[in-house]
Design a protein around this motif. Structure first.
Motif, PDB file in Angstrom:
ATOM      1  N   VAL A  86     -16.196  45.564  16.340  1.00 48.82           N
ATOM      2  CA  VAL A  86     -16.773  46.670  16.390  1.00 48.82           C
ATOM      3  C   VAL A  86     -17.157  46.894  17.931  1.00 48.82           C
ATOM      4  O   VAL A  86     -16.793  46.231  18.759  1.00 48.82           O
ATOM      5  N   SER A  87     -17.780  48.232  17.856  1.00 47.37           N
ATOM      6  CA  SER A  87     -18.059  49.232  19.450  1.00 47.37           C
ATOM      7  C   SER A  87     -19.597  48.730  19.081  1.00 47.37           C
ATOM      8  O   SER A  87     -20.007  49.816  18.383  1.00 47.37           O
ATOM      9  N   ILE A  88     -19.753  48.715  20.103  1.00 50.17           N
ATOM     10  CA  ILE A  88     -20.799  48.596  20.654  1.00 50.17           C
ATOM     11  C   ILE A  88     -21.398  49.904  21.738  1.00 50.17           C
ATOM     12  O   ILE A  88     -20.881  50.082  23.030  1.00 50.17           O
ATOM     13  N   GLY A  89     -22.532  50.234  21.308  1.00 52.62           N
ATOM     14  CA  GLY A  89     -22.858  51.118  22.341  1.00 52.62           C
ATOM     15  C   GLY A  89     -24.645  51.195  22.496  1.00 52.62           C
ATOM     16  O   GLY A  89     -25.325  51.470  21.478  1.00 52.62           O
ATOM     17  N   THR A  90     -25.531  51.879  23.703  1.00 56.27           N
ATOM     18  CA  THR A  90     -26.529  51.013  24.001  1.00 56.27           C
ATOM     19  C   THR A  90     -26.756  52.368  24.894  1.00 56.27           C
ATOM     20  O   THR A  90     -26.499  52.574  25.492  1.00 56.27           O
ATOM     21  N   ALA A  91     -28.391  52.879  24.863  1.00 52.51           N
ATOM     22  CA  ALA A  91     -29.040  53.163  25.455  1.00 52.51           C
ATOM     23  C   ALA A  91     -30.386  53.060  25.844  1.00 52.51           C
ATOM     24  O   ALA A  91     -30.681  51.750  25.115  1.00 52.51           O
ATOM     25  N   GLY A  92     -30.679  53.086  27.148  1.00 50.22           N
ATOM     26  CA  GLY A  92     -32.315  52.091  27.349  1.00 50.22           C
ATOM     27  C   GLY A  92     -32.941  53.205  28.259  1.00 50.22           C
ATOM     28  O   GLY A  92     -31.986  53.620  29.191  1.00 50.22           O
ATOM     29  N   THR A 112     -30.859  54.160  31.146  1.00 53.50           N
ATOM     30  CA  THR A 112     -29.162  53.798  31.204  1.00 53.50           C
ATOM     31  C   THR A 112     -28.288  53.584  30.074  1.00 53.50           C
ATOM     32  O   THR A 112     -29.040  53.660  29.128  1.00 53.50           O
ATOM     33  N   GLN A 113     -26.823  53.993  30.170  1.00 50.58           N
ATOM     34  CA  GLN A 113     -26.427  53.186  28.695  1.00 50.58           C
ATOM     35  C   GLN A 113     -25.526  52.527  28.715  1.00 50.58           C
ATOM     36  O   GLN A 113     -25.344  52.185  29.998  1.00 50.58           O
ATOM     37  N   GLY A 114     -24.450  51.911  27.819  1.00 48.25           N
ATOM     38  CA  GLY A 114     -23.688  50.675  28.342  1.00 48.25           C
ATOM     39  C   GLY A 114     -22.846  50.863  26.654  1.00 48.25           C
ATOM     40  O   GLY A 114     -23.414  51.533  25.669  1.00 48.25           O
ATOM     41  N   GLN A 115     -22.023  50.256  27.209  1.00 51.52           N
ATOM     42  CA  GLN A 115     -20.869  49.985  26.129  1.00 51.52           C
ATOM     43  C   GLN A 115     -19.949  49.043  26.040  1.00 51.52           C
ATOM     44  O   GLN A 115     -20.202  48.032  26.867  1.00 51.52           O
ATOM     45  N   GLY A 116     -19.791  48.013  24.628  1.00 56.31           N
ATOM     46  CA  GLY A 116     -18.971  46.791  24.918  1.00 56.31           C
ATOM     47  C   GLY A 116     -18.420  46.385  23.418  1.00 56.31           C
ATOM     48  O   GLY A 116     -18.175  47.742  22.821  1.00 56.31           O
ATOM     49  N   SER A 117     -18.386  45.631  22.572  1.00 57.35           N
ATOM     50  CA  SER A 117     -17.704  44.885  22.256  1.00 57.35           C
ATOM     51  C   SER A 117     -18.763  44.141  20.932  1.00 57.35           C
ATOM     52  O   SER A 117     -19.098  43.414  21.879  1.00 57.35           O
ATOM     53  N   GLY A 118     -18.110  43.452  19.791  1.00 59.31           N
ATOM     54  CA  GLY A 118     -18.155  42.583  18.945  1.00 59.31           C
ATOM     55  C   GLY A 118     -17.965  42.417  17.632  1.00 59.31           C
ATOM     56  O   GLY A 118     -16.950  43.007  17.918  1.00 59.31           O
ATOM     57  N   VAL A 119     -17.965  41.251  17.334  1.00 56.75           N
ATOM     58  CA  VAL A 119     -17.860  40.872  15.419  1.00 56.75           C
ATOM     59  C   VAL A 119     -18.651  40.814  14.631  1.00 56.75           C
ATOM     60  O   VAL A 119     -19.495  39.842  14.696  1.00 56.75           O
ATOM     61  N   ILE A 120     -18.132  41.495  13.740  1.00 57.30           N
ATOM     62  CA  ILE A 120     -18.674  40.530  12.609  1.00 57.30           C
ATOM     63  C   ILE A 120     -18.840  39.285  11.787  1.00 57.30           C
ATOM     64  O   ILE A 120     -17.382  38.704  11.797  1.00 57.30           O
ATOM     65  N   ASN A 130     -21.775  39.578  23.367  1.00 53.79           N
ATOM     66  CA  ASN A 130     -22.520  39.551  24.867  1.00 53.79           C
ATOM     67  C   ASN A 130     -23.943  39.504  24.784  1.00 53.79           C
ATOM     68  O   ASN A 130     -24.151  41.223  24.769  1.00 53.79           O
ATOM     69  N   HIS A 131     -24.809  38.873  25.160  1.00 52.02           N
ATOM     70  CA  HIS A 131     -26.107  39.450  25.809  1.00 52.02           C
ATOM     71  C   HIS A 131     -26.225  39.941  26.831  1.00 52.02           C
ATOM     72  O   HIS A 131     -27.237  41.668  26.967  1.00 52.02           O
ATOM     73  N   HIS A 132     -25.683  39.786  27.669  1.00 53.48           N
ATOM     74  CA  HIS A 132     -25.480  41.477  28.917  1.00 53.48           C
ATOM     75  C   HIS A 132     -25.289  42.810  28.048  1.00 53.48           C
ATOM     76  O   HIS A 132     -25.362  43.492  29.265  1.00 53.48           O
ATOM     77  N   VAL A 133     -24.516  42.969  27.459  1.00 49.33           N
ATOM     78  CA  VAL A 133     -24.374  44.065  27.015  1.00 49.33           C
ATOM     79  C   VAL A 133     -25.068  45.271  26.429  1.00 49.33           C
ATOM     80  O   VAL A 133     -25.611  46.392  26.218  1.00 49.33           O
ATOM     81  N   ILE A 134     -26.158  43.958  25.373  1.00 50.62           N
ATOM     82  CA  ILE A 134     -27.698  44.671  25.490  1.00 50.62           C
ATOM     83  C   ILE A 134     -28.987  44.473  26.077  1.00 50.62           C
ATOM     84  O   ILE A 134     -30.007  44.725  25.498  1.00 50.62           O
ATOM     85  N   ALA A 135     -28.628  43.539  26.558  1.00 53.28           N
ATOM     86  CA  ALA A 135     -29.893  43.198  27.572  1.00 53.28           C
ATOM     87  C   ALA A 135     -30.854  44.774  28.227  1.00 53.28           C
ATOM     88  O   ALA A 135     -29.883  45.368  29.007  1.00 53.28           O
ATOM     89  N   GLY A 136     -31.989  44.603  28.239  1.00 58.17           N
ATOM     90  CA  GLY A 136     -32.837  45.500  28.712  1.00 58.17           C
ATOM     91  C   GLY A 136     -32.860  46.793  27.758  1.00 58.17           C
ATOM     92  O   GLY A 136     -33.228  48.498  27.904  1.00 58.17           O
ATOM     93  N   GLN A 137     -31.647  47.664  27.142  1.00 55.93           N
ATOM     94  CA  GLN A 137     -31.537  48.643  26.388  1.00 55.93           C
ATOM     95  C   GLN A 137     -32.407  48.425  24.966  1.00 55.93           C
ATOM     96  O   GLN A 137     -32.542  47.795  24.622  1.00 55.93           O
ATOM     97  N   GLN A 138     -32.461  50.034  24.566  1.00 57.82           N
ATOM     98  CA  GLN A 138     -33.526  49.362  23.547  1.00 57.82           C
ATOM     99  C   GLN A 138     -33.135  50.074  22.796  1.00 57.82           C
ATOM    100  O   GLN A 138     -33.737  50.077  21.270  1.00 57.82           O
ATOM    101  N   GLN A 139     -32.085  50.685  22.337  1.00 56.96           N
ATOM    102  CA  GLN A 139     -31.148  51.629  21.234  1.00 56.96           C
ATOM    103  C   GLN A 139     -29.791  51.354  21.101  1.00 56.96           C
ATOM    104  O   GLN A 139     -29.431  50.282  22.208  1.00 56.96           O
ATOM    105  N   ILE A 140     -29.428  50.701  19.939  1.00 59.54           N
ATOM    106  CA  ILE A 140     -28.377  49.779  20.013  1.00 59.54           C
ATOM    107  C   ILE A 140     -27.100  50.494  18.682  1.00 59.54           C
ATOM    108  O   ILE A 140     -28.051  50.824  17.312  1.00 59.54           O
ATOM    109  N   GLN A 141     -25.886  51.180  19.174  1.00 58.95           N
ATOM    110  CA  GLN A 141     -25.725  51.520  17.653  1.00 58.95           C
ATOM    111  C   GLN A 141     -23.947  50.458  17.652  1.00 58.95           C
ATOM    112  O   GLN A 141     -23.326  50.538  18.728  1.00 58.95           O
TER     113      GLN A 141
END
Length: 513
Positions: A86-92, A112-120, A130-141
């Motif tokens: 999956v693709s992960i998008g974050t905002a905070g 802030t905005q970020g993006q990364g990857s993940g696996v089900i 990864n923790h650093h993909v979502i660290a400090g972010q309030q929204q995750i899609q």
């Protein structure tokens, strides 16, 4: 023919010749050829060319049978794996404390905005990244293979291992990937990295395992190194074997360009066995669980070997033993050299700490210990790190420490301000916190420098500013504190003093902590 007519005819011929000459010269200067000028196609006018394309391949499929089968198998493997990635998008919103020209604190917030990857990894919709993909972010899609986007909630995280567990909301039936056994991974075996580099979308790269047990920081050790292309945005995606099993989670790259990091043939992945253990702990208990032995260690160098008169090849020397800890209950003493832990030979203190942290709570672990020329076998019952559990029979008498220090008071006296690492910094493999400011005339002013990367406090690895402040306040209130920093590319140990004893009236501290 009279003379006047002949002169007119000659003049016409001269003008015609001059016109032809000028036209030919212009045609030549425009890039035309004399052939075109004398009757070919006019300059700039396209005329279809005759062509015949080849109809037969240089080789038949039977001539490259092995490569053809390999090509088909690569395609089948990719088709089987990609629906689970999956693709992960974050905002905070990030908050930053600034000082104006008058020394007054100002708070600045910016999105802030970020993006990364993940696996089900589960049929219930749990996703690892990864923790650093979502660290400090309030929204995750999370965007699935079919392009549909769903919100996700954070179930738990392991900042030290750099793992986070998310759960999809409303996605329905999903296809998880199975974890493989990373202990069976061999250098040279084929692997595939799947992820979302640079936000481009689903991408698959192929390579081999280049090395095992790589260390890129004090926090991240025992990683797989691979030459499968990993770029910013691949973080959190899986590294899979030929069966499509997860053998690692892609975490970092090596890049000499810190401003614009890019793949240079060296990527790092967290072994799947470590990831699987962390996921199980997070899903069962809501947090990672690590073992605790209760020792301060040092690597064996020439000076320590000489002082101890130790001639052994490997091991790590005990510097101090925490009162009431499993180490004290087992009989460990300062100047002991731990040669093996639970049957595994010890080569460095980092390796020993990794083995201790991976041990289960209440697990009895044998240790081979060298002490003043003799080899002993000691057994320690490991407890959970941070649980406060100690061995009751070995609890030390109360220690007079004076009035209990408030955490805020301790931190103000030391005068250290730090910040969390940015996502690009974490992508380059850095872990810890960065010193941003030192208060003048404080206890730490002349010991640390702005820009220092702090990776550990008393051998406890640091993953965030909160962890740093919490560990520092607890330690400096009662004892001198060892801080491991990187400064100008070199690792240093900085000793911070304990706060001066305060015997003013107040609550006593019966535990000595």
């Amino acid at each position: 023919m009279n003379a006047g007519f002949r002169r007119l005819l000659a003049l016409i011929v001269v003008f015609a010749a001059a016109f032809v000459a000028v036209s030919a010269l212009r045609h030549w200067r425009a890039g035309g050829s004399w052939k075109d000028f004398l009757g070919g196609k006019p300059a700039g006018e396209f005329r279809p060319e005759k062509f015949t394309l080849a109809e037969k391949a240089p080789l038949e499929t039977d001539d490259v049978e092995l490569l053809s089968r390999l090509n088909g198998e690569y395609a089948r493997l990719t088709k089987a794996v990609t629906p689970s990635v999956v693709s992960i998008g974050t905002a905070g919103v990030r908050t930053e404390k600034l000082l104006d020209n008058f020394g007054r604190a100002r708070i600045r917030q910016y999105p802030t905005q970020g993006q990364g990857s993940g696996v089900i990894v589960s049929h219930e919709g749990h996703v690892v990244t990864n923790h650093h993909v979502i660290a400090g972010q309030q929204q995750i899609q999370i965007t699935l293979h079919d392009g549909k986007t769903y919100p996700a909630t954070l179930i738990g995280e392991d900042a030290l291992l750099d793992i986070a567990v998310l759960k999809l909301e409303g996605a329905g039936e999903v296809q998880p990937l199975k974890f493989g056994d990373s202990a069976q991974v061999e250098v040279g075996q084929l692997v595939f990295a799947v992820g979302n580099p640079f936000g481009l979308g689903e991408t698959v790269t192929q390579g081999i395992i280049s090395a095992k047990e790589r260390s890129i920081s004090d926090n991240q050790r025992d990683l797989f190194q691979t030459d499968a292309a990993i770029n910013p945005g691949n973080s959190g995606g899986p590294l899979v074997n030929l069966r499509g099993e997860i053998i690692g989670i892609n975490a970092a790259i090596f890049s000499s360009d810190r401003t614009n990091p890019g793949f240079q043939g060296v990527g790092f992945s967290i072994p799947s066995n470590d990831v699987k253990d962390a996921i199980s702990q997070i899903l069962e208990r809501g947090r990672p669980v690590r073992g605790f032995l209760g020792v301060q260690m040092a690597d064996l160098d020439a000076r320590i070997r000489s002082l101890l008169e130790y001639s052994g090849k490997d091991g790590a020397v005990v510097g101090a033993v925490t009162p009431g800890s499993p180490a004290e209950a087992a009989g460990l003493q300062p100047k002991d050299v731990i040669q093996s832990y639970n049957g595994e030979s010890i080569h460095s203190m980092d390796q020993l700490f990794t083995l201790v942290q991976r041990s289960r709570a209440n697990q009895e672990v044998p240790m081979a210990v060298w002490r003043a020329g003799q080899t002993l076998t000691l057994k320690a019952v490991i407890v959970e790190s941070g649980s406060g559990t100690t061995a009751p029979a070995q609890t030390p008498p109360p220690v007079a420490q004076g009035r209990v220090r408030d955490s805020e008071e301790v931190l103000q006296a030391l005068g250290i301000q730090v910040r969390d690492l940015s996502v690009p910094e974490r992508m380059r493999g850095f872990r810890g916190v960065v010193v941003t400011e030192l208060v003048p005339n404080a206890l730490a002013t002349d010991r640390l420098k702005a820009g220092d990367l702090v990776v550990a406090v008393n051998h406890a690895r640091i993953g965030s500013a909160n962890e740093f402040y919490m560990n520092l306040a607890a330690s400096a209130a009662v004892q001198a504190t060892a801080v491991v920093v990187f400064r100008e590319g070199k690792q240093l140990r900085v000793d911070l003093p304990a706060l001066p004893r305060d015997d003013s009236p107040g609550t006593s501290n019966p535990s000595g902590h």
